[in-house]
Design an enzyme around this catalytic site. Structure first.
Site, PDB file in Angstrom:
ATOM      1  N   GLY A  86      -7.761 -13.849  -6.726  1.00  9.96           N
ATOM      2  CA  GLY A  86      -8.074 -13.256  -5.428  1.00  9.96           C
ATOM      3  C   GLY A  86      -7.139 -13.688  -4.324  1.00  9.96           C
ATOM      4  O   GLY A  86      -7.466 -13.608  -3.146  1.00  9.96           O
ATOM      5  N   ALA A  87      -5.936 -14.149  -4.687  1.00 13.79           N
ATOM      6  CA  ALA A  87      -5.002 -14.640  -3.670  1.00 13.79           C
ATOM      7  C   ALA A  87      -3.854 -13.666  -3.420  1.00 13.79           C
ATOM      8  O   ALA A  87      -2.922 -13.978  -2.688  1.00 13.79           O
ATOM      9  CB  ALA A  87      -4.463 -16.004  -4.075  1.00 13.79           C
ATOM     10  N   HIS A 139       0.831  -1.219   0.000  1.00 14.15           N
ATOM     11  CA  HIS A 139       0.000   0.000   0.000  1.00 14.15           C
ATOM     12  C   HIS A 139       0.861   1.263   0.000  1.00 14.15           C
ATOM     13  O   HIS A 139       0.421   2.315   0.460  1.00 14.15           O
ATOM     14  CB  HIS A 139      -1.002  -0.005   1.169  1.00 14.15           C
ATOM     15  CG  HIS A 139      -2.050  -1.067   1.013  1.00 14.15           C
ATOM     16  ND1 HIS A 139      -3.201  -0.876   0.295  1.00 14.15           N
ATOM     17  CD2 HIS A 139      -2.089  -2.351   1.453  1.00 14.15           C
ATOM     18  CE1 HIS A 139      -3.923  -1.986   0.315  1.00 14.15           C
ATOM     19  NE2 HIS A 139      -3.256  -2.903   1.002  1.00 14.15           N
ATOM     20  N   THR A 140       2.076   1.126  -0.474  1.00  9.70           N
ATOM     21  CA  THR A 140       2.957   2.294  -0.604  1.00  9.70           C
ATOM     22  C   THR A 140       2.925   2.846  -2.026  1.00  9.70           C
ATOM     23  O   THR A 140       3.246   4.003  -2.237  1.00  9.70           O
ATOM     24  CB  THR A 140       4.412   1.913  -0.278  1.00  9.70           C
ATOM     25  OG1 THR A 140       4.704   0.690  -0.957  1.00  9.70           O
ATOM     26  CG2 THR A 140       4.629   1.721   1.212  1.00  9.70           C
ATOM     27  N   ASP A 141       2.537   1.995  -3.003  1.00  5.84           N
ATOM     28  CA  ASP A 141       2.687   2.447  -4.405  1.00  5.84           C
ATOM     29  C   ASP A 141       1.811   3.651  -4.727  1.00  5.84           C
ATOM     30  O   ASP A 141       2.275   4.616  -5.334  1.00  5.84           O
ATOM     31  CB  ASP A 141       2.498   1.289  -5.413  1.00  5.84           C
ATOM     32  CG  ASP A 141       1.183   0.552  -5.336  1.00  5.84           C
ATOM     33  OD1 ASP A 141       0.365   0.846  -4.432  1.00  5.84           O
ATOM     34  OD2 ASP A 141       0.957  -0.336  -6.190  1.00  5.84           O
ATOM     35  N   SER A 171      -1.903 -11.169  -7.993  1.00  6.90           N
ATOM     36  CA  SER A 171      -2.165 -10.280  -9.104  1.00  6.90           C
ATOM     37  C   SER A 171      -2.447 -10.957 -10.436  1.00  6.90           C
ATOM     38  O   SER A 171      -1.802 -10.686 -11.458  1.00  6.90           O
ATOM     39  CB  SER A 171      -1.003  -9.312  -9.249  1.00  6.90           C
ATOM     40  OG  SER A 171      -1.538  -8.114  -9.654  1.00  6.90           O
ATOM     41  N   SER A 172      -3.449 -11.812 -10.423  1.00  8.07           N
ATOM     42  CA  SER A 172      -3.865 -12.437 -11.673  1.00  8.07           C
ATOM     43  C   SER A 172      -4.421 -11.384 -12.637  1.00  8.07           C
ATOM     44  O   SER A 172      -4.261 -11.499 -13.849  1.00  8.07           O
ATOM     45  CB  SER A 172      -4.918 -13.516 -11.402  1.00  8.07           C
ATOM     46  OG  SER A 172      -5.998 -12.979 -10.677  1.00  8.07           O
ATOM     47  N   ASP A 196       1.734  -3.861  -9.426  1.00  9.30           N
ATOM     48  CA  ASP A 196       1.449  -5.170 -10.017  1.00  9.30           C
ATOM     49  C   ASP A 196       1.753  -5.187 -11.508  1.00  9.30           C
ATOM     50  O   ASP A 196       2.396  -6.106 -12.020  1.00  9.30           O
ATOM     51  CB  ASP A 196      -0.025  -5.551  -9.793  1.00  9.30           C
ATOM     52  CG  ASP A 196      -0.380  -5.585  -8.315  1.00  9.30           C
ATOM     53  OD1 ASP A 196       0.531  -5.475  -7.487  1.00  9.30           O
ATOM     54  OD2 ASP A 196      -1.579  -5.723  -8.009  1.00  9.30           O
TER      55      ASP A 196
HETATM   56  C1  GLA Z   1      -2.892  -4.406  -4.901  1.00 11.55           C
HETATM   57  C2  GLA Z   1      -2.729  -3.244  -5.879  1.00 11.55           C
HETATM   58  C3  GLA Z   1      -1.311  -2.688  -5.851  1.00 11.55           C
HETATM   59  C4  GLA Z   1      -0.854  -2.404  -4.418  1.00 11.55           C
HETATM   60  C5  GLA Z   1      -1.151  -3.590  -3.505  1.00 11.55           C
HETATM   61  C6  GLA Z   1      -0.863  -3.279  -2.063  1.00 11.55           C
HETATM   62  O1  GLA Z   1      -2.128  -5.506  -5.330  1.00 11.55           O
HETATM   63  O2  GLA Z   1      -3.032  -3.636  -7.200  1.00 11.55           O
HETATM   64  O3  GLA Z   1      -1.222  -1.531  -6.640  1.00 11.55           O
HETATM   65  O4  GLA Z   1      -1.427  -1.224  -3.923  1.00 11.55           O
HETATM   66  O5  GLA Z   1      -2.490  -4.013  -3.605  1.00 11.55           O
HETATM   67  O6  GLA Z   1       0.481  -3.042  -1.881  1.00 11.55           O
END
Ligand code: GLA
Length: 386
Positions: free
Chosen positions: A117-118, A32-34, A121-122, A167
């Site tokens: 949903g795991a 959650h930094t991006d 990042s599908s 992602d």
């Molecule tokens: C998801 C979002 C990313 C990132 C993460 C948390 O994967 O797609 O952009 O914010 O959550 O780090």
């Protein structure tokens, strides 16, 4: 899987496809930094989406998904948000159209082994694979960062998740055995070897299905923006939480809700943790790196509130084991996987321990994946023999 996908394509569409392999990702630290202009430390992995794809000289796109065994079609004249996995394809096509890039009809078969949903990042893998495939087929000449930005915008506009760039970036820039440190503000990045020899990255899937789109993710983003707005009154130069520190946040503590305070507190600390973790990774200091992962989990659970009892339980199991250097919830949260750094020779023992304890506690078996770090999206030109 590549060969099977190709065969299925030839069976359905009777021509030779272009093959594209599009990986999922892990993130060692920096959650959650991006979207707060901070840093992340991701890598592409061996879980992947595979495309077999070819143009069809029409204005129609036909996609067969092996995982749902359905074929869906849409017209290029009618690209709009639509429920289901097809939304990700349409989102990408829409972005290309918006940028004035020519798109013609195509046929594709999509298969994959990234659990949905795991937290791997599908969705970014579906988006990145399609952008790279169409770039190749139409010769757009996009660079990888442009492709990542197209995927991210597609995610914002069609599924409606206001995600950061991590992602899509990781999916398109991965390199074998390398992790990447991305500055999400300048988009500059560096590669580092995964410098913890004898350790494996193990993902434990809580089997709790997360749904980022179900608004909580977007709420977190808004809460961070709220914190920035309050800080800006005293410090106009602060553009995002990247520019803020705890002193600035404490100055406005009375003006913001306790939740907004906690969210910003977590992000400010996490941005610093990624910087520290990068140094530790370069030094090969596994033990302290692992401690930072546990600290991240604590913050994600208590301050950012994106964990759940199942994930907290998985991390508490990790903490009991001396073969684990660090563990935490990975990705957006609200379910999905924990990421664990585990001594290679103890992986089998650890997996058995996790499975049995989780089963006892929740009556369901978690899936566990021992991952390897792989290349980002690879486009395999025609006439390659597999
Ligand atoms: C998801 C979002 C990313 C990132 C993460 C948390 O994967 O797609 O952009 O914010 O959550 O780090």
């Amino acid at each position: 899987m590549i060969q099977k996908t190709r065969e299925q394509f030839i069976h359905l569409f009777e021509k030779e496809p272009l093959m594209v392999v599009s990986p999922g990702r892990i993130n060692l630290i920096g959650e959650h930094t991006d979207y707060n202009d901070g840093f992340v430390l991701p890598a592409a992995i061996d879980k992947k989406i595979v495309y077999a794809i070819a143009l069809n000289n029409t204005q129609q796109c036909n996609a067969h998904a092996v995982f749902t065994n359905e074929t869906v079609s849409f017209s290029l004249a009618d690209v709009k948000p639509t429920p289901g996995w097809i939304n990700y394809l349409m989102g990408v096509v829409n972005q290309l159209q918006e940028r004035g890039l020519p798109v013609q009809g195509f046929d594709c078969v999509i298969s994959g082994d990234i659990p949905v949903g795991a937290g791997m990042s599908s969705s970014a893998a579906i988006e990145g694979g399609l952008v790279a495939a169409l770039d190749h087929l139409f010769g757009y000449g996009l660079d990888r960062m442009q492709m990542a930005l197209i995927g991210q915008k597609a995610e914002h506009t069609f599924p409606g998740v206001k995600c950061g760039i991590m992602d899509q970036f990781a999916n398109l820039h991965g390199k074998k055995d390398q992790v990447m440190r991305l500055d999400c503000r300048s988009l500059e990045f560096e590669y580092f070897p995964f410098n913890f020899p004898g350790y494996k990255v193990v993902l434990c899937n809580s089997m709790v299905h997360h749904s980022l789109a179900s608004s909580e993710y977007n709420v977190r983003r808004l809460q961070c923006e709220e914190g920035v707005k309050a800080i800006q009154a005293n410090h106009p130069a602060v553009k995002s939480l990247r520019d803020a520190d705890m002193k600035m946040l404490n100055e406005v503590r009375d003006q913001i809700s306790a939740k907004v305070y906690d969210r910003c507190n977590y992000v400010i600390a996490e941005i610093q943790r990624v910087q520290d973790a990068t140094t530790l990774l370069k030094q090969g200091n596994l033990q302290q790196f692992g401690e930072l992962m546990y600290a991240t989990h604590e913050g994600l659970s208590k301050l950012y509130e994106v964990s759940c009892p199942e994930l907290d339980f998985l991390v508490s199991l990790a903490r009991q084991r001396e073969e684990v250097a660090g563990a935490r919830v990975m990705g957006g949260g609200f379910g999905g996987c924990t990421i664990n750094l585990v001594k290679a020779e103890k992986v089998t023992e650890y997996v058995a321990f996790i499975k049995s304890r989780y089963q006892d506690q929740y009556g369901k078996e978690p899936e566990v994946y021992v991952t390897t770090i792989e290349e980002g999206v690879t486009v395999q030109p025609l006439a390659v023999s597999y």
